[in-house]
Design a protein around this motif. Structure first.
Motif, PDB file in Angstrom:
ATOM      1  N   PHE A   1      13.017  13.304 -14.110  1.00 53.47           N
ATOM      2  CA  PHE A   1      14.461  13.399 -14.281  1.00 53.47           C
ATOM      3  C   PHE A   1      15.029  12.203 -15.022  1.00 53.47           C
ATOM      4  CE2 PHE A   1      14.336  15.987 -10.179  1.00 53.47           C
ATOM      5  CZ  PHE A   1      14.207  17.178 -10.877  1.00 53.47           C
ATOM      6  N   LEU A   2      14.748  11.009 -14.523  1.00 52.53           N
ATOM      7  CA  LEU A   2      15.346   9.809 -15.116  1.00 52.53           C
ATOM      8  C   LEU A   2      14.651   9.379 -16.395  1.00 52.53           C
ATOM      9  CD1 LEU A   2      16.063   7.749 -11.875  1.00 52.53           C
ATOM     10  CD2 LEU A   2      17.559   9.324 -13.110  1.00 52.53           C
ATOM     11  N   GLY A   3      13.392   9.765 -16.555  1.00 52.15           N
ATOM     12  CA  GLY A   3      12.677   9.450 -17.785  1.00 52.15           C
ATOM     13  C   GLY A   3      13.006  10.405 -18.913  1.00 52.15           C
ATOM     14  N   GLY A   4      13.677  11.502 -18.579  1.00 51.38           N
ATOM     15  CA  GLY A   4      14.111  12.441 -19.592  1.00 51.38           C
ATOM     16  C   GLY A   4      12.993  13.041 -20.421  1.00 51.38           C
ATOM     17  N   GLY A   5      11.788  13.120 -19.854  1.00 54.85           N
ATOM     18  CA  GLY A   5      10.658  13.662 -20.593  1.00 54.85           C
ATOM     19  C   GLY A   5       9.992  12.649 -21.514  1.00 54.85           C
ATOM     20  N   ARG A   6      10.516  11.434 -21.549  1.00 55.15           N
ATOM     21  CA  ARG A   6       9.952  10.386 -22.408  1.00 55.15           C
ATOM     22  C   ARG A   6       9.040   9.429 -21.650  1.00 55.15           C
ATOM     23  NH1 ARG A   6      15.547  10.339 -24.109  1.00 55.15           N
ATOM     24  NH2 ARG A   6      15.735  11.228 -26.187  1.00 55.15           N
ATOM     25  N   ILE A   7       9.309   9.232 -20.381  1.00 56.50           N
ATOM     26  CA  ILE A   7       8.544   8.306 -19.549  1.00 56.50           C
ATOM     27  C   ILE A   7       7.694   9.149 -18.606  1.00 56.50           C
ATOM     28  CG2 ILE A   7       8.657   6.351 -17.959  1.00 56.50           C
ATOM     29  CD1 ILE A   7      10.036   5.794 -20.647  1.00 56.50           C
ATOM     30  N   ASP A   8       6.395   8.987 -18.675  1.00 55.62           N
ATOM     31  CA  ASP A   8       5.494   9.784 -17.849  1.00 55.62           C
ATOM     32  C   ASP A   8       4.678   8.916 -16.908  1.00 55.62           C
ATOM     33  OD1 ASP A   8       6.096  12.341 -18.588  1.00 55.62           O
ATOM     34  OD2 ASP A   8       4.502  12.524 -20.055  1.00 55.62           O
ATOM     35  N   PHE A   9       4.474   9.437 -15.719  1.00 53.59           N
ATOM     36  CA  PHE A   9       3.529   8.880 -14.785  1.00 53.59           C
ATOM     37  C   PHE A   9       2.335   9.831 -14.763  1.00 53.59           C
ATOM     38  CE2 PHE A   9       5.974   5.893 -11.758  1.00 53.59           C
ATOM     39  CZ  PHE A   9       6.599   5.292 -12.826  1.00 53.59           C
ATOM     40  N   VAL A  10       1.300   9.466 -14.042  1.00 52.57           N
ATOM     41  CA  VAL A  10       0.090  10.284 -14.007  1.00 52.57           C
ATOM     42  C   VAL A  10       0.389  11.672 -13.448  1.00 52.57           C
ATOM     43  CG1 VAL A  10      -2.254  10.455 -13.102  1.00 52.57           C
ATOM     44  CG2 VAL A  10      -1.367   8.247 -13.805  1.00 52.57           C
ATOM     45  N   ALA A  11       1.253  11.756 -12.449  1.00 52.48           N
ATOM     46  CA  ALA A  11       1.581  13.057 -11.862  1.00 52.48           C
ATOM     47  C   ALA A  11       2.221  13.984 -12.888  1.00 52.48           C
ATOM     48  CB  ALA A  11       2.504  12.878 -10.657  1.00 52.48           C
ATOM     49  N   ASN A  12       3.055  13.434 -13.771  1.00 53.35           N
ATOM     50  CA  ASN A  12       3.669  14.248 -14.822  1.00 53.35           C
ATOM     51  C   ASN A  12       2.615  14.746 -15.804  1.00 53.35           C
ATOM     52  OD1 ASN A  12       5.627  11.823 -14.090  1.00 53.35           O
ATOM     53  ND2 ASN A  12       6.834  13.672 -14.396  1.00 53.35           N
TER      54      ASN A  12
ATOM     55  N   VAL B   1       0.828  -1.204   0.000  1.00 49.83           N
ATOM     56  CA  VAL B   1       0.000   0.000   0.000  1.00 49.83           C
ATOM     57  C   VAL B   1       0.865   1.257   0.000  1.00 49.83           C
ATOM     58  CG1 VAL B   1      -1.572   1.371   1.428  1.00 49.83           C
ATOM     59  CG2 VAL B   1      -2.044  -1.037   1.007  1.00 49.83           C
ATOM     60  N   VAL B   2       1.860   1.299   0.864  1.00 50.68           N
ATOM     61  CA  VAL B   2       2.715   2.485   0.959  1.00 50.68           C
ATOM     62  C   VAL B   2       3.485   2.705  -0.336  1.00 50.68           C
ATOM     63  CG1 VAL B   2       4.747   3.432   2.133  1.00 50.68           C
ATOM     64  CG2 VAL B   2       2.888   2.460   3.463  1.00 50.68           C
ATOM     65  N   VAL B   3       4.123   1.650  -0.835  1.00 51.08           N
ATOM     66  CA  VAL B   3       4.914   1.786  -2.058  1.00 51.08           C
ATOM     67  C   VAL B   3       4.018   2.132  -3.243  1.00 51.08           C
ATOM     68  CG1 VAL B   3       6.345   0.503  -3.700  1.00 51.08           C
ATOM     69  CG2 VAL B   3       6.822   0.358  -1.255  1.00 51.08           C
ATOM     70  N   PHE B   4       2.851   1.509  -3.326  1.00 50.60           N
ATOM     71  CA  PHE B   4       1.929   1.800  -4.433  1.00 50.60           C
ATOM     72  C   PHE B   4       1.470   3.249  -4.403  1.00 50.60           C
ATOM     73  CE2 PHE B   4      -2.534   2.214  -5.770  1.00 50.60           C
ATOM     74  CZ  PHE B   4      -2.389   1.955  -7.124  1.00 50.60           C
ATOM     75  N   THR B   5       1.043   3.723  -3.247  1.00 47.71           N
ATOM     76  CA  THR B   5       0.506   5.081  -3.186  1.00 47.71           C
ATOM     77  C   THR B   5       1.582   6.133  -3.443  1.00 47.71           C
ATOM     78  OG1 THR B   5       0.712   5.063  -0.774  1.00 47.71           O
ATOM     79  CG2 THR B   5      -1.442   4.563  -1.690  1.00 47.71           C
ATOM     80  N   ILE B   6       2.791   5.907  -2.968  1.00 43.05           N
ATOM     81  CA  ILE B   6       3.863   6.863  -3.234  1.00 43.05           C
ATOM     82  C   ILE B   6       4.262   6.815  -4.709  1.00 43.05           C
ATOM     83  CG2 ILE B   6       6.264   7.458  -2.740  1.00 43.05           C
ATOM     84  CD1 ILE B   6       5.781   6.467   0.115  1.00 43.05           C
ATOM     85  N   THR B   7       4.368   5.615  -5.263  1.00 49.68           N
ATOM     86  CA  THR B   7       4.776   5.468  -6.659  1.00 49.68           C
ATOM     87  C   THR B   7       3.749   6.057  -7.611  1.00 49.68           C
ATOM     88  OG1 THR B   7       6.017   3.471  -6.113  1.00 49.68           O
ATOM     89  CG2 THR B   7       5.490   3.817  -8.427  1.00 49.68           C
ATOM     90  N   VAL B   8       2.477   5.860  -7.318  1.00 45.39           N
ATOM     91  CA  VAL B   8       1.420   6.367  -8.191  1.00 45.39           C
ATOM     92  C   VAL B   8       1.469   7.894  -8.289  1.00 45.39           C
ATOM     93  CG1 VAL B   8      -1.039   6.880  -7.771  1.00 45.39           C
ATOM     94  CG2 VAL B   8      -0.352   4.624  -8.395  1.00 45.39           C
ATOM     95  N   ALA B   9       1.891   8.542  -7.232  1.00 44.11           N
ATOM     96  CA  ALA B   9       1.909  10.003  -7.204  1.00 44.11           C
ATOM     97  C   ALA B   9       3.301  10.591  -7.433  1.00 44.11           C
ATOM     98  CB  ALA B   9       1.365  10.493  -5.870  1.00 44.11           C
ATOM     99  N   THR B  10       4.280   9.763  -7.757  1.00 41.03           N
ATOM    100  CA  THR B  10       5.641  10.276  -7.917  1.00 41.03           C
ATOM    101  C   THR B  10       5.764  11.137  -9.167  1.00 41.03           C
ATOM    102  OG1 THR B  10       7.968   9.708  -7.776  1.00 41.03           O
ATOM    103  CG2 THR B  10       6.623   8.323  -9.174  1.00 41.03           C
ATOM    104  N   PHE B  11       6.573  12.160  -9.038  1.00 34.46           N
ATOM    105  CA  PHE B  11       6.760  13.102 -10.133  1.00 34.46           C
ATOM    106  C   PHE B  11       8.236  13.215 -10.521  1.00 34.46           C
ATOM    107  CE2 PHE B  11       7.823  17.403 -11.535  1.00 34.46           C
ATOM    108  CZ  PHE B  11       6.992  17.538 -12.627  1.00 34.46           C
ATOM    109  N   ALA B  12       9.115  13.348  -9.549  1.00 38.86           N
ATOM    110  CA  ALA B  12      10.511  13.678  -9.804  1.00 38.86           C
ATOM    111  C   ALA B  12      11.257  12.576 -10.542  1.00 38.86           C
ATOM    112  CB  ALA B  12      11.220  14.004  -8.493  1.00 38.86           C
ATOM    113  N   VAL B  13      11.084  11.337 -10.141  1.00 40.77           N
ATOM    114  CA  VAL B  13      11.857  10.253 -10.744  1.00 40.77           C
ATOM    115  C   VAL B  13      11.546  10.092 -12.230  1.00 40.77           C
ATOM    116  CG1 VAL B  13      12.342   7.774 -10.665  1.00 40.77           C
ATOM    117  CG2 VAL B  13      12.170   9.075  -8.548  1.00 40.77           C
TER     118      VAL B  13
END
Length: 189
Positions: free
Chosen positions: A127-138, A112-124
């Motif tokens: 930065f590491l996706g270089g603008g090519r890999i997006d999560f919902v927060a992005n 639960v903790v890892v899922f909820t933090i990962t779902v809302a992550t923005f920085a990783v």
């Protein structure tokens, strides 16, 4: 004697600082490419790949998972494991049939903790996706600040909260709430 809190400060280092650290390691002229160059390989592009995002997320989320799973495993009565081994179970069977089921609330809490933090992550991913890999927060960030489509950003944000809450509730219903002090569905939450 070693100080007890020696390994805790890196856990409190900010996510952005750790993501920048991975930029230094995985960059075009970073540490990993320097090591590969010694062997006559590379340079490779790591930044902007899914692998870079996964490595960054694992490094950031693993401490959260460990902090929640280890106490659950330490609280398992050792005599249960010894009894299983006395009855002929090898270490793998003991782990699979005794340890994992008894540690399920800790594993569920870590999930639960890892899922909820990962779902809302923005920085990783940023930065590491270089603008090519997006999560919902992005996507929400771009919709809000680049497109300035506030209604869509709000709708996606609410949808994210509803989906994440549904997943968390489902995990609690399936595995229990561990030491949270309430049971999912009993109205005491």
């Amino acid at each position: 004697m070693r100080p007890r809190g020696k390994y805790i400060p890196p856990f409190f280092t900010g996510v952005i600082v750790r993501a920048y650290g991975w930029l230094i390691i995985l960059g075009r002229e970073g540490l990993l490419n320097a090591v590969l160059a010694v062997g006559g390989l590379g340079p490779y592009r790591f930044i902007g790949t899914e692998a870079a995002v996964v490595v960054g997320l694992i490094q950031i989320m693993l401490p959260f998972a460990i902090i929640l799973i280890v106490p659950a495993m330490q609280n398992i009565d050792r005599s249960l494991e010894m009894a299983a081994q006395n009855l002929g179970a090898n270490r793998w069977v003991t782990f699979k049939r005794i340890v994992i089921p008894l540690a399920a609330p800790g594993i569920a809490g870590a999930t639960v903790v890892v899922f909820t933090i990962t779902v809302a992550t923005f920085a990783v991913p940023e930065f590491l996706g270089g603008g090519r890999i997006d999560f919902v927060a992005n996507y929400i960030y771009r919709t809000l600040f680049v497109s300035q489509n506030w209604p869509l950003a709000a709708a996606v944000s609410v949808t994210l909260v509803v989906i994440a809450s549904t997943v968390v509730f489902g995990i609690f219903r399936l595995f229990g709430t561990g030491t949270l002090g309430f049971r999912a569905g009993d109205g005491n939450a």
